[in-house]
Design an enzyme around this catalytic site. Structure first.
Site, PDB file in Angstrom:
ATOM      1  N   LYS A 293       2.247  -7.469   7.514  1.00 12.34           N
ATOM      2  CA  LYS A 293       2.459  -6.126   6.981  1.00 12.34           C
ATOM      3  C   LYS A 293       3.513  -5.413   7.813  1.00 12.34           C
ATOM      4  CE  LYS A 293      -2.354  -5.803   5.438  1.00 12.34           C
ATOM      5  NZ  LYS A 293      -3.626  -5.052   5.514  1.00 12.34           N
TER       6      LYS A 293
ATOM      7  N   CYS B 267     -28.743   5.839   6.422  1.00 11.42           N
ATOM      8  CA  CYS B 267     -28.523   6.993   7.286  1.00 11.42           C
ATOM      9  C   CYS B 267     -29.835   7.477   7.890  1.00 11.42           C
ATOM     10  CB  CYS B 267     -27.852   8.120   6.511  1.00 11.42           C
ATOM     11  SG  CYS B 267     -26.200   7.723   5.869  1.00 11.42           S
TER      12      CYS B 267
ATOM     13  N   GLU C 191      -2.614 -10.537  10.268  1.00  8.41           N
ATOM     14  CA  GLU C 191      -4.062 -10.728  10.260  1.00  8.41           C
ATOM     15  C   GLU C 191      -4.390 -11.841   9.290  1.00  8.41           C
ATOM     16  OE1 GLU C 191      -5.539  -7.436   7.057  1.00  8.41           O
ATOM     17  OE2 GLU C 191      -5.015  -6.710   9.056  1.00  8.41           O
TER      18      GLU C 191
ATOM     19  N   GLY D 231       0.830  -1.191   0.000  1.00  6.27           N
ATOM     20  CA  GLY D 231       0.000   0.000   0.000  1.00  6.27           C
ATOM     21  C   GLY D 231       0.863   1.239   0.000  1.00  6.27           C
ATOM     22  N   GLY D 232       0.235   2.350   0.308  1.00  6.80           N
ATOM     23  CA  GLY D 232       0.971   3.599   0.299  1.00  6.80           C
ATOM     24  C   GLY D 232       1.931   3.709   1.461  1.00  6.80           C
ATOM     25  N   LEU D 233       1.626   3.078   2.585  1.00  4.15           N
ATOM     26  CA  LEU D 233       2.475   3.196   3.764  1.00  4.15           C
ATOM     27  C   LEU D 233       3.139   1.890   4.153  1.00  4.15           C
ATOM     28  CD1 LEU D 233       0.093   5.345   6.006  1.00  4.15           C
ATOM     29  CD2 LEU D 233       1.974   6.147   4.583  1.00  4.15           C
TER      30      LEU D 233
ATOM     31  N   HIS E  78     -19.868  13.016   1.179  1.00  2.00           N
ATOM     32  CA  HIS E  78     -20.775  11.950   1.594  1.00  2.00           C
ATOM     33  C   HIS E  78     -22.217  12.265   1.201  1.00  2.00           C
ATOM     34  CE1 HIS E  78     -22.639   8.789   3.912  1.00  2.00           C
ATOM     35  NE2 HIS E  78     -23.375   9.698   4.569  1.00  2.00           N
TER      36      HIS E  78
ATOM     37  N   ASP F 232     -11.701   4.854   5.035  1.00  2.00           N
ATOM     38  CA  ASP F 232     -10.832   3.851   4.406  1.00  2.00           C
ATOM     39  C   ASP F 232     -11.352   2.444   4.673  1.00  2.00           C
ATOM     40  OD1 ASP F 232      -8.827   3.223   2.718  1.00  2.00           O
ATOM     41  OD2 ASP F 232      -7.208   3.374   4.176  1.00  2.00           O
TER      42      ASP F 232
ATOM     43  N   ASP G  10      -8.011  -2.843   7.658  1.00  2.00           N
ATOM     44  CA  ASP G  10      -7.246  -1.619   7.405  1.00  2.00           C
ATOM     45  C   ASP G  10      -8.102  -0.368   7.386  1.00  2.00           C
ATOM     46  OD1 ASP G  10      -4.910  -2.959   7.352  1.00  2.00           O
ATOM     47  OD2 ASP G  10      -4.705  -3.037   5.177  1.00  2.00           O
TER      48      ASP G  10
END
Length: 1712
Positions: A1517, A1685, A1589, A1490-1492, A1679, A1636, A1646
């Site tokens: 990870k 909702c 995980e 991923g990005g991180l 949103h 996310d 995540d």
């Protein structure tokens, strides 16, 4: 006051107003008085906008004017009262397993307790309390020990249910009230009226209290409150709530005063309508704060005192009470330990010394009333059950008299308490108190108390009196009393007036009416009637004399009594009657000298009480009374008969069918008891069992058990083997049928001298057989008492009579009777005289009853008709024709009855008897079918006759023609000739209809009705075939009794027996023994006093044996065995648990001792080293020694420690109890944001301490190293991040930092200081040794993050700054025994353990060419100690058979928090670190980066204790190196560990919120998404920290990202997940947002938890992907609220014109 409230209630009911609204009020603050701590909030706790300004204006300024001053807020002055607006029913929504609803009402704090009590009893229909248990304790969450929790929960609910008690609590979902709710859930019932658990709490302290506003409403309530709110929720397992309102908001405690007033009002209630004792109150204390002390003092010092029951071991106040109660058991003076007590109280409650002294004074005042305080220790070995201890405390604490205590136990129906604490030796009882207790027990149907009083010496003959029996029969029982009055009306054939009081004579009539037959109750006999009437007169006179006794002295009263005795003298035998009726009144001797007759006394016994229990429909009481006393077999039969007759009366009166079925079941139960007891007695002794059947019982109308069973139609009893054996002995008599052949008996009948050849039984063998009336009359034995020859003679005589009667009717009748006719006449006339004798000699006393009993048998009716018809024919035969002809016709008809009578003679036969029973049953049951057939016949016959004979004249032949031919058509005669033509006569009109009607008639009658009748007979046949044998056995008694009671001479010789009987009867009449003669009828065995006593003893023995066998069978059933096994298993589990706890405690103690010994060894080595340095003669030697140590240490290579050293509980310091406790409490908890805030503050504080501890001195020491001649490389060397090792392959070198050792830079700690845990709450807390040497060690071996701070060249200033920060970096990975040893003055450094030479060297910016020299001898002892301790702590290392690399796994577990009691459970790192083997997989499914972070799939090949599942694929990870470098400036230490912990924490936070979301979402939203569990992994080869995980399989989708962008939903699941993000924003009060969201289906992973910038306060919360306000603003803009909702009640974040279409599309998706 109660009367006024009742009248008000009736008035409001009639006017249609709500009584609750008129009686109860609410309080509202109407004046804003700013609070001292918040000027925007009123003293009542509300904001200005939340006030009602109807009666006053809002203030212009929040600051009070100077002239106004500081006005104090008060409820009376600043609130107004108005009708309550909140009452109804609460439906708790979180109880899916059971329906939990509660009634509630909002009341003012100054409400009247009388009105509240009336509300609970009348409006809420609660049962009247017999005990009030008011539970006090901690209002905050606390943990009860398992034993204390079990004892409290089970004991409290058991005591409440068994006694019908009310339970008062605070009603909230925290503290002790929550434990009470859990106890109700586990041990309480489902009935709302049985769950009398009342919560009395403050209206302003209830979370979501606005949802409860409404008048007489049904409100759903969600007991999940805001965790940031100070208010609490209601507990869902309470049945009623009183919400006390004093006008404040968020201020607890206002309900205590009203609660105490209500308790005092309840104390004024009667515990039972029959008892004068008030409702007792018990205060139960569990844990508790300082306020509980004053509460307990108020209870024990009140008048009367309220007992207090304290659970020892629950904590805080309860433990203080228990400890002080034990300390003052012998000596009240505890002044010597005053200061110790103050310190203890201050530690327990956390108060100042002044407050502790005040609390100590209150505790001493409580101990002045220590007799009202009971301490319960659930850990004690010989402790009684909790419920029994609670009730015992109530009895002892109220200081009541023994009779009052017995009344309380009686109201509770707890005979065990009465037996243990009340009915004990040495107790003083008032006269008549036990008799009154027995009377109350009977009226209140307390079977256990009746048994207890009987066991303690209470006798029925002394207790039962006329007044008490009548009081028992007239006790108000509702429907039972009405039914009893109905029976009296039927028995007396009259209507009873209103308020009629039943007498014993009335009950005697009812008993006779129900039993029927010849039964005569003892209450209706002449002697009892006379004595009863005299007693009524005496009672009236006695009342007058008692009134006169108030005017005169005792001496004058005695003279009046003697005068009355002289005026009205009566028999001395009446004294027993009156003494029994009035045992405690003045004894008056009454004699009767006028008529000279003696009135018999009438003592009562248990039989009278048994009949009362049956008539009162108290089955359990009747079953108990059946066991006590004599004649148990007869009582069982009487109970069976009474219940059966009562069931018949219910059906006849068209009452409730359930009542009739209940009576029938009771009858069957008593009938089975009689059979079982008879069977048991027959197995024990056959002769004694048969004596039980035929012995005369004076108490039961001189009946025998066999007579009672026959009159009750108890077929199983009569068909029992014992009864049939007795009947066989009665039939055969003394003849020994085994030794006498049938030919001998026939020969003895033909030739009387042949009787001498017969063999007879002995007298002992015939002792159980009753003698016949003939034998008693003439004293004959042997043949004269044989039914067999008697029956044979009777049968032969009857056959001769039939032959002669047939001859008479077949031959011509002459004018004068022939010899044969004279014989027939004499036979029938003598038979008529015998029937008359049977009627007159029967047991009923009235002729009408005698005739009714005699005509109840079928054959008696047949004989009566036959005799009457013969006498009519005889009278007509004596006249001339045509009367003689009519007489002959009467003869011809009469002989039919006499021939049918032969069937009765065949009924004795075992083979023919059952068939006769079947015929009788078929004949009696075919009536309705025959009626239906007759209706069909008449309908056809009338219409046919009308069609065929339209011109018929009226005549009797018309009726014959209607029935004649249709009747014979049933049997097949169709008269076909008449269907074809009319003969010579012309056919009548509509002649053609006759054949058609005949066809229909033949089909219906012949095909349908006849076949139905055949099927009916077939059904009866099979039904009767199964029971025909029993029916025949039952009828056999009647046949044998007929021949047994009849004179043995046959008609017409029977006239001689009649003359003898008449002479004997006249003689007994003149001799005064007429009643005894009347009693001596029937098959009865007359026993003497001793024989009767032995028989009763035998019967009692059989009953005891039967009950013992029944109890054994009951306990030996499978269910009871399983229950007993489960109880024993629970006990064993508890014992094993206790042993396990002790073993763990011992292991911890040994580990702690081992650690302390290791520390002592290390200190001894350090002392030796210090002495060596001090022994140097000059500074040169000291310098050489210091340099020698540095040379040994500095060349050390890379140090890789075994993985087991990472366990936090292996080291000597970690074995310390305080450290272990700190590891458990301050572990990482997913409770944002407070934990992260605290951890950040802690980290900054520790960094500050390190900086102030002398960083500059360490830096100076480091700079001095090159000056000593050592070569060091001060250039920074770039190092690869170890997180890339698993993700770049084995080709690249991996480097391990020595930061794996348990080191940390910090200042030297004094022994008084407490070491702090990790600032991030990691599972492994740092344990710095706490000296300056640790800083030098950190300088020599920096961590990875420190080694890779920068790449390339760095300026000197940056390098110098980093060198200053080196000692301040915190190392978060803790190892067990990485000890550092050096001299603080010289800054020496030495290793704790030997380095592993096989590992490659670790490059460092300080030294890159160090080599490990040989280990100095001076450090050998310390190394040996460390290795010895390490050998005991290293766990088993698995052998990598399947490949892979070993890792340590740290996982989160749910535990109860002591630091945060307001939450039910928190996530904490487990202290048990497990090992596992992971093997990388080459996946073709695509990259997981991923990005991180970088991701890789791993296969688990082995796991310790199933921490991971072997064979399962996991995703591991790790953060990218550039991410770690970028975040090093925020996390000084193990950056990778910090980032992993925050990633795990934010996923656990999202997981918690998802659990709450799934609980509160509507039920039709079927999806239940969830986030995966994430664990922390430490790779041993390079010290790399990762997350692990479970691998997700399927279509991986991402629904929104951390910037607020979201996908266009296409299904209901996506709508729900997008609505979940919106819900988290509202649920957290717009402080947090979960974005996310991604995963496969309902399994998510995540997530990103966004925290607003103003909430984070510049701290790093929830990892590097927390974008703060930017992400929140992006979500608010992007949103789009959907149907989910709106279903969740969420407000639309933005309004757009085109939103309607989206809503409709979403609704369509949900509809699909």
């Amino acid at each position: 006051m109660s009367f006024i409230l009742s009248q008000l209630y009736i008035f409001l009911f009639q006017t249609g107003k709500s009584w609750i609204e008129e009686s109860f009020f609410r309080r509202e603050c109407v004046k804003f008085i700013p609070s001292s701590w918040d000027q925007h909030r009123c003293c009542c706790g509300r904001l200005m906008g939340e006030h009602s300004w109807q009666e006053s204006c809002p203030p212009i300024s929040l600051c009070p004017s100077p002239e106004q001053g500081m006005e104090e807020w008060s409820m009376e002055a600043h609130t107004k009262a108005s009708s309550t607006n909140a009452y109804g029913i609460i439906d708790f929504q979180d109880t899916a397993t059971r329906v939990c609803r509660a009634k509630y009402v909002r009341v003012a704090v100054d409400s009247k307790p009388e009105a509240l009590l009336q509300l609970m009893l009348r409006e809420w229909q609660m049962e009247r309390p017999k005990l009030l248990l008011t539970v006090h304790g901690g209002s905050e969450n606390f943990i009860l020990p398992p034993k204390v929790n079990q004892a409290f929960s089970k004991g409290l609910i058991t005591a409440a249910i068994s006694t019908g008690a009310w339970i008062f609590t605070d009603g909230i979902n925290t503290g002790v009230s929550k434990y009470v709710g859990e106890a109700v859930k586990l041990f309480g019932g489902h009935d709302l009226r049985k769950r009398n658990t009342i919560g009395i709490t403050s209206w302003g302290m209830i979370d979501n209290n606005l949802d409860l506003i409404g008048r007489d409403v049904f409100r759903p309530y969600q007991p999940l409150g805001n965790p940031l709110s100070k208010r609490t929720c209601l507990n869902g397992f309470h049945s009623h709530f009183l919400l006390v309102d004093d006008g404040t908001l968020g201020k607890p405690g206002c309900q205590q005063g009203l609660r105490r007033k209500l308790e005092k009002q309840i104390q004024l209630l009667k515990i039972h309508p029959r008892l004068n004792q008030g409702v007792p109150v018990l205060c139960v204390v569990v844990e508790g704060s300082a306020a509980i002390v004053s509460t307990v003092l108020d209870y024990v010092s009140s008048a009367p005192p309220v007992p207090v029951f304290v659970f020892e071991g629950s904590g805080k106040a309860a433990d203080l009470f228990a400890f002080l109660h034990k300390q003052t058991a012998n000596d009240r003076c505890v002044g010597n330990v005053y200061f110790k007590w103050e310190a203890m109280i201050g530690d327990v409650f956390g108060v100042e010394r002044t407050e502790a002294a005040h609390l100590y004074t209150l505790l001493q005042q409580c101990m002045d009333h220590r007799e009202s305080i009971t301490i319960f220790d659930s850990e004690a070995d010989e402790q009684m059950a909790t419920d029994a201890a609670i009730l015992t405390a109530v009895l002892k604490g109220t200081k009541a008299s023994p009779s009052e205590q017995l009344s309380m136990a009686l109201a509770w129906d707890r005979a065990d308490i009465a037996q243990k604490d009340i009915l004990v030796y040495g107790q003083h009882w008032q006269v008549g108190s036990l008799e009154q207790a027995m009377l109350d027990s009977l009226v209140m149907d307390r079977v256990s108390f009746v048994k207890l009083l009987i066991d303690n010496g209470m006798t029925m003959s002394r207790f039962l009196t006329v007044d008490r029996l009548e009081e028992l029969y007239n006790s108000p029982q509702g429907q039972t009393q009405r039914f009893l009055q109905h029976l009296v009306e039927d028995a007396k054939q009259t209507s009873l007036p209103t308020g009629y009081r039943l007498s014993l004579i009335d009950m005697g009539l009812v008993i006779e009416y129900l039993i029927g037959g010849a039964y005569r109750s003892s209450y209706t006999r002449k002697n009892f009637r006379a004595a009863y009437n005299l007693y009524e007169i005496f009672k009236k006179k006695n009342v007058i004399y008692l009134q006169d006794s108030r005017r005169f002295s005792s001496g004058s009263f005695t003279n009046q009594s003697r005068g009355m005795s002289l005026k009205k003298s009566r028999s001395l035998q009446d004294l027993h009657f009156f003494r029994t009726a009035q045992p405690y009144k003045s004894k008056v001797v009454l004699t009767h000298g006028l008529c000279g007759t003696t009135l018999l006394p009438c003592p009562f016994n248990s039989n009278d009480l048994f009949v009362w229990a049956v008539l009162q429909q108290r089955q359990q009481m009747a079953l108990f009374l059946w066991q006590h006393g004599e004649e148990a077999l007869a009582r069982a039969i009487v109970g069976c008969k009474l219940y059966r007759s009562m069931a018949f009366e219910v059906r006849q009166s068209n009452m409730d069918d359930n009542v009739a079925e209940r009576f029938q079941s009771y009858s069957l139960e008593f009938g089975q008891l009689a059979v079982d007891v008879l069977d048991c007695a027959f197995q024990q002794n056959e002769q004694m069992a048969m004596k039980l059947l035929t012995s005369e019982m004076e108490a039961w109308s001189h009946f025998t058990c066999l007579q009672l069973a026959v009159s009750s139609c108890h077929r199983p009893f009569v068909s029992h083997s014992c009864t049939q054996t007795l009947l066989t002995d009665l039939w055969t008599g003394p003849l020994n049928m085994r030794k006498n052949s049938f030919m001998k008996i026939i020969l003895s009948l033909l030739l009387p001298p042949a009787i001498l050849l017969l063999e007879f039984k002995s007298k002992a063998e015939m002792c159980h057989v009753p003698q016949s009336h003939e034998a008693m009359l003439f004293g004959l034995e042997s043949v004269k008492s044989l039914p067999i020859p008697e029956g044979s003679v009777q049968m032969m005589s009857y056959l001769i009579f039939l032959m002669l009667f047939s001859f008479v009717v077949l031959v011509k009748m002459e004018d004068q009777p022939s010899v044969q006719e004279w014989f027939v006449i004499l036979y029938i006339v003598s038979s008529a005289i015998e029937k008359t004798r049977e009627v007159l000699m029967s047991e009923p006393r009235k002729l009408r009853q005698k005739l009714k009993v005699w005509f109840s048998e079928y054959w008696n009716k047949s004989d009566f008709v036959a005799i009457l018809l013969f006498l009519v024919g005889l009278s007509m035969r004596c006249h001339a024709d045509p009367f003689r002809t009519a007489g002959r016709v009467a003869y011809c008809l009469d002989i039919i009855f006499w021939f049918i009578r032969v069937l009765d003679l065949l009924a004795v036969n075992q083979h023919a008897g059952p068939y006769l029973t079947m015929i009788t049953k078929m004949t009696s049951n075919m009536f309705f079918i025959v009626v239906m057939m007759a209706i069909v016949l008449l309908s056809f016959g009338v219409s046919r006759q009308a069609i065929l004979s339209p011109d018929h004249e009226p005549s009797w032949s018309l009726a014959r023609d209607i029935v004649f031919q249709p009747y014979w058509m049933i049997f097949g005669e169709v008269y076909a000739g008449e269907l074809e033509s009319c003969g010579d006569d012309p056919c009548p009109p509509a002649f053609f209809l006759s054949p058609l009607l005949q066809a229909v008639y033949m089909f219906v009658q012949y095909i349908i009705m006849v076949n139905i009748l055949i099927a009916f007979f077939n059904n009866i046949y099979f039904e009767m075939a199964s029971i025909s044998n029993k029916l025949w056995k039952y009828n056999r008694y009647r046949y044998i009794r007929t021949y047994q009671e009849r004179p043995w001479l046959p008609p017409p010789l029977i006239l001689l027996s009649h003359v003898a009987l008449a002479v004997r009867s006249i003689y007994r009449r003149f001799s005064g023994d007429a009643e005894q003669e009347e009693r001596r009828s029937g098959l009865k065995l007359y026993l003497g006093l001793e024989d009767r006593k032995r028989l009763y003893e035998f019967e009692e023995k059989c009953v005891e044996l039967y009950l013992h066998k029944k109890n054994e069978d009951l306990h030996s059933t499978s269910i009871n065995r399983i229950r007993a096994t489960a109880e024993r298993a629970d006990e064993m589990c508890g014992t094993v648990g206790e042993v396990s706890e002790k073993v763990i405690l011992i292991q911890d103690s040994l580990s702690e001792l081992d650690g302390q010994l290791g520390q002592l060894q290390d200190l001894s080595v350090l002392a030796v080293d210090t002495l060596t340095l001090l022994s140097a003669s000059d500074s040169l030697q000291q310098e050489e020694a210091r340099l020698a140590q540095c040379r040994h240490v500095l060349p050390a290579s890379r140090h890789v420690l075994p993985h087991s050293w990472t366990l936090p509980h292996r080291g000597a310091e970690d074995c310390d109890v305080s450290n272990v406790r700190r590891l458990e409490i301050k572990a990482c908890k997913s409770t944002p944001p407070s934990l992260l805030k605290g951890s950040a503050v802690e980290g900054s504080r520790r960094a500050s301490q390190d900086r102030h501890a002398g960083v500059r001195e360490n830096r100076a020491g480091k700079k001095g190293l090159p000056e000593a001649g050592e070569e060091t490389d001060s250039r920074s060397v770039p190092v690869e991040d170890p997180s890339e090792n698993w993700f770049r392959g084995p080709g690249r070198g991996s480097h391990v930092s020595s930061s794996q050792c348990n080191l940390g830079g910090g200042r030297t700690k004094t022994p008084s200081e407490t070491p702090e845990s990790s600032c991030c709450g990691s599972p492994i807390s740092p344990k710095p040794f706490g000296t300056a040497h640790s800083k030098a060690w950190t300088h020599l071996y920096p961590s990875q993050e420190e080694a890779s701070v920068e790449e390339g060249e760095e300026d000197a200033e940056r390098e110098e700054k980093e060198e200053e920060d080196v000692p301040n970096l915190e190392v978060f990975v803790a190892y067990s025994n990485c000890l550092t040893v050096s001299d603080s003055d010289n800054d020496d450094v030495s290793p704790d353990f030997s380095q592993d030479e096989s590992q490659p060297s670790f490059p460092s910016r300080h030294s890159s060419h160090w080599r490990k020299p040989p280990l100095p001898t001076r450090w050998a002892s310390m190394e040996r100690n460390n290795l010895m301790r390490l050998a005991h702590s290293i766990p088993f290392t698995p052998v990598s058979i399947l490949g892979g690399e070993e890792v340590s796994v740290y996982f989160l577990e749910e535990v109860c928090s002591k630091a945060e009691p307001e939450s039910s459970s928190v996530s904490s790192w487990s202290s048990r670190v497990q090992s596992a083997m992971l093997k990388p997989l080459s996946s073709e499914e695509g990259s997981l980066d991923g990005g991180l972070r970088q991701g890789s799939r791993m296969l688990c090949t082995w796991a310790q204790q199933d921490v991971l599942q072997p064979g399962q694929i996991y995703v591991v990870k790790a953060f990218k190196p550039e991410v770690i470098r970028a975040w090093q400036r925020y996390f000084h230490g193990s950056t990778a560990l910090q980032l992993c912990l925050r990633e795990i924490q934010q996923q656990r936070a999202a997981q918690k919120m998802m659990q709450v979301f799934n609980q509160i979402k509507p039920k039709d939203m079927h999806h239940s998404p969830r986030f995966l569990d994430v664990s922390l992994v430490l790779r041993h080869s390079n010290g790399q920290w990762l997350t692990i995980e479970r691998n997700l399989i399927g279509n991986f989708r991402k629904y929104n990202n951390n910037t607020g962008e979201e996908i266009a939903p296409c299904c209901s699941l996506e709508d729900m997940l997008l609505a979940f993000s919106h819900w988290t924003y509202e649920y957290s009060r717009r402080e947090m947002l979960v974005l996310d969201i991604q995963g496969v289906g309902e399994e998510l992973t995540d997530p990103t938890v966004i925290m607003a910038d103003d909430q984070s306060r510049g701290e790093v919360l929830f990892g590097p992907d927390n974008l703060g306000d930017a992400a929140i603003n992006g979500f608010l803009q992007k949103h789009s609220c959907n149907l989910c909702c709106h279903r969740l009640g969420l407000k639309d974040l933005r309004r757009r014109p085109g939103s309607g279409g989206n809503s409709s599309e979403t609704e369509e998706r949900w509809r699909r």
